[in-house]
Write a protein that holds these residues in place. Structure first.
Motif, PDB file in Angstrom:
ATOM      1  N   LEU A   1      18.828  68.491  -8.403  1.00  0.00           N
ATOM      2  CA  LEU A   1      17.410  68.070  -8.124  1.00  0.00           C
ATOM      3  C   LEU A   1      16.936  68.553  -9.723  1.00  0.00           C
ATOM      4  N   LEU A   2      16.973  69.472  -9.752  1.00  0.00           N
ATOM      5  CA  LEU A   2      16.300  69.982 -10.895  1.00  0.00           C
ATOM      6  C   LEU A   2      16.807  69.161 -11.963  1.00  0.00           C
ATOM      7  N   ILE A   3      17.820  68.903 -12.759  1.00  0.00           N
ATOM      8  CA  ILE A   3      18.660  68.078 -13.387  1.00  0.00           C
ATOM      9  C   ILE A   3      18.070  66.410 -13.121  1.00  0.00           C
ATOM     10  N   LEU A   4      18.185  65.968 -12.096  1.00  0.00           N
ATOM     11  CA  LEU A   4      17.756  64.548 -12.375  1.00  0.00           C
ATOM     12  C   LEU A   4      16.678  64.372 -12.381  1.00  0.00           C
ATOM     13  N   THR A   5      15.394  65.411 -12.497  1.00  0.00           N
ATOM     14  CA  THR A   5      14.047  65.232 -12.066  1.00  0.00           C
ATOM     15  C   THR A   5      13.456  65.927 -14.109  1.00  0.00           C
ATOM     16  N   LEU A   6      14.213  66.477 -14.216  1.00  0.00           N
ATOM     17  CA  LEU A   6      13.991  66.705 -15.815  1.00  0.00           C
ATOM     18  C   LEU A   6      14.753  65.232 -16.734  1.00  0.00           C
ATOM     19  N   ILE A   7      15.749  64.464 -16.239  1.00  0.00           N
ATOM     20  CA  ILE A   7      16.501  62.964 -17.115  1.00  0.00           C
ATOM     21  C   ILE A   7      15.404  62.219 -16.909  1.00  0.00           C
ATOM     22  N   THR A   8      14.554  62.065 -15.181  1.00  0.00           N
ATOM     23  CA  THR A   8      13.598  61.452 -14.809  1.00  0.00           C
ATOM     24  C   THR A   8      12.028  61.381 -15.577  1.00  0.00           C
ATOM     25  N   VAL A   9      12.132  62.546 -16.380  1.00  0.00           N
ATOM     26  CA  VAL A   9      10.573  62.760 -16.781  1.00  0.00           C
ATOM     27  C   VAL A   9      10.755  62.543 -18.522  1.00  0.00           C
ATOM     28  N   LEU A  10      11.624  63.274 -18.860  1.00  0.00           N
ATOM     29  CA  LEU A  10      12.497  62.603 -20.204  1.00  0.00           C
ATOM     30  C   LEU A  10      13.009  61.183 -20.442  1.00  0.00           C
ATOM     31  N   ARG A  11      12.471  60.277 -19.227  1.00  0.00           N
ATOM     32  CA  ARG A  11      12.943  58.899 -19.089  1.00  0.00           C
ATOM     33  C   ARG A  11      11.588  58.179 -19.669  1.00  0.00           C
ATOM     34  N   THR A  12      11.002  58.529 -18.675  1.00  0.00           N
ATOM     35  CA  THR A  12       9.202  58.001 -18.495  1.00  0.00           C
ATOM     36  C   THR A  12       8.672  58.920 -19.913  1.00  0.00           C
ATOM     37  N   LEU A  13       8.872  60.091 -20.254  1.00  0.00           N
ATOM     38  CA  LEU A  13       8.196  60.136 -21.496  1.00  0.00           C
ATOM     39  C   LEU A  13       8.806  59.055 -23.076  1.00  0.00           C
ATOM     40  N   GLU A  14      10.087  58.967 -22.996  1.00  0.00           N
ATOM     41  CA  GLU A  14      10.385  58.177 -23.944  1.00  0.00           C
ATOM     42  C   GLU A  14      10.225  56.637 -23.734  1.00  0.00           C
ATOM     43  N   SER A  15      10.022  56.086 -22.280  1.00  0.00           N
ATOM     44  CA  SER A  15       9.550  54.808 -21.985  1.00  0.00           C
ATOM     45  C   SER A  15       8.049  55.144 -22.876  1.00  0.00           C
ATOM     46  N   LYS A  16       7.115  55.852 -22.643  1.00  0.00           N
ATOM     47  CA  LYS A  16       5.428  56.168 -22.953  1.00  0.00           C
ATOM     48  C   LYS A  16       5.829  56.151 -24.754  1.00  0.00           C
ATOM     49  N   LYS A  17       6.503  56.436 -25.813  1.00  0.00           N
ATOM     50  CA  LYS A  17       6.909  56.291 -26.036  1.00  0.00           C
ATOM     51  C   LYS A  17       6.511  54.303 -27.091  1.00  0.00           C
ATOM     52  N   GLU A  18       8.012  54.326 -25.804  1.00  0.00           N
ATOM     53  CA  GLU A  18       8.139  53.025 -26.967  1.00  0.00           C
ATOM     54  C   GLU A  18       7.042  51.713 -26.202  1.00  0.00           C
ATOM     55  N   TRP A  19       6.363  52.052 -25.426  1.00  0.00           N
ATOM     56  CA  TRP A  19       4.644  51.431 -25.403  1.00  0.00           C
ATOM     57  C   TRP A  19       4.351  51.569 -26.519  1.00  0.00           C
ATOM     58  N   ASN A  20       3.745  52.596 -26.259  1.00  0.00           N
ATOM     59  CA  ASN A  20       3.192  52.995 -27.472  1.00  0.00           C
ATOM     60  C   ASN A  20       3.456  52.125 -29.109  1.00  0.00           C
ATOM     61  N   GLU A  21       4.587  51.622 -29.410  1.00  0.00           N
ATOM     62  CA  GLU A  21       4.749  51.283 -30.299  1.00  0.00           C
ATOM     63  C   GLU A  21       4.666  50.060 -30.365  1.00  0.00           C
ATOM     64  N   ILE A  22       4.727  49.416 -29.102  1.00  0.00           N
ATOM     65  CA  ILE A  22       4.138  47.861 -29.032  1.00  0.00           C
ATOM     66  C   ILE A  22       3.267  47.782 -28.650  1.00  0.00           C
ATOM     67  N   VAL A  23       2.268  48.152 -27.937  1.00  0.00           N
ATOM     68  CA  VAL A  23       1.080  48.461 -28.330  1.00  0.00           C
ATOM     69  C   VAL A  23       0.114  48.294 -29.837  1.00  0.00           C
ATOM     70  N   LYS A  24       0.612  49.671 -30.814  1.00  0.00           N
ATOM     71  CA  LYS A  24       0.363  49.535 -31.718  1.00  0.00           C
ATOM     72  C   LYS A  24       0.516  48.201 -32.524  1.00  0.00           C
ATOM     73  N   ASP A  25       1.924  47.567 -32.635  1.00  0.00           N
ATOM     74  CA  ASP A  25       2.756  46.195 -32.819  1.00  0.00           C
ATOM     75  C   ASP A  25       1.392  45.091 -32.944  1.00  0.00           C
ATOM     76  N   LEU A  26       0.349  45.573 -31.327  1.00  0.00           N
ATOM     77  CA  LEU A  26      -0.326  43.426 -31.236  1.00  0.00           C
ATOM     78  C   LEU A  26      -1.557  43.688 -31.883  1.00  0.00           C
ATOM     79  N   LYS A  27      -1.950  43.018 -31.328  1.00  0.00           N
ATOM     80  CA  LYS A  27      -3.506  42.353 -32.170  1.00  0.00           C
ATOM     81  C   LYS A  27      -3.845  42.653 -30.923  1.00  0.00           C
ATOM     82  N   ASP A  28      -5.550  43.257 -31.771  1.00  0.00           N
ATOM     83  CA  ASP A  28      -6.374  43.660 -31.636  1.00  0.00           C
ATOM     84  C   ASP A  28      -7.365  43.984 -30.249  1.00  0.00           C
TER      85      ASP A  28
END
Length: 72
Positions: free
Chosen positions: A38-65
């Motif tokens: 359970l701890l391993i699965l939770t760690l993987i879930t948190v890391l995937r969430t943080l990575e998705s957040k980074k990707e979405w931040n890059e997408i939002v930066k590329d958008l117009k105001d």
């Protein structure tokens, strides 16, 4: 690659719940193994969430105001 990982990851969560239901919970080794799993699965879930957040931040930066207002 990402799609394969996602399918394996979903299968691991399903496997965890099946093991949780059917394994003998009297054994300390089983309890420790399930907690570690359970701890391993939770760690993987948190890391995937943080990575998705980074990707979405890059997408939002590329958008117009005016398009960014949707994400606020």
């Amino acid at each position: 690659m990402s799609l394969i990982f996602t399918k394996i990851f979903r299968f691991l969560w399903l496997l965890f719940f099946i093991l949780l239901i059917f394994l003998d919970r009297e054994s300390n080794y089983t309890k420790i193994g399930l907690i570690v799993f359970l701890l391993i699965l939770t760690l993987i879930t948190v890391l995937r969430t943080l990575e998705s957040k980074k990707e979405w931040n890059e997408i939002v930066k590329d958008l117009k105001d005016d398009e960014k207002e949707v994400f606020k």
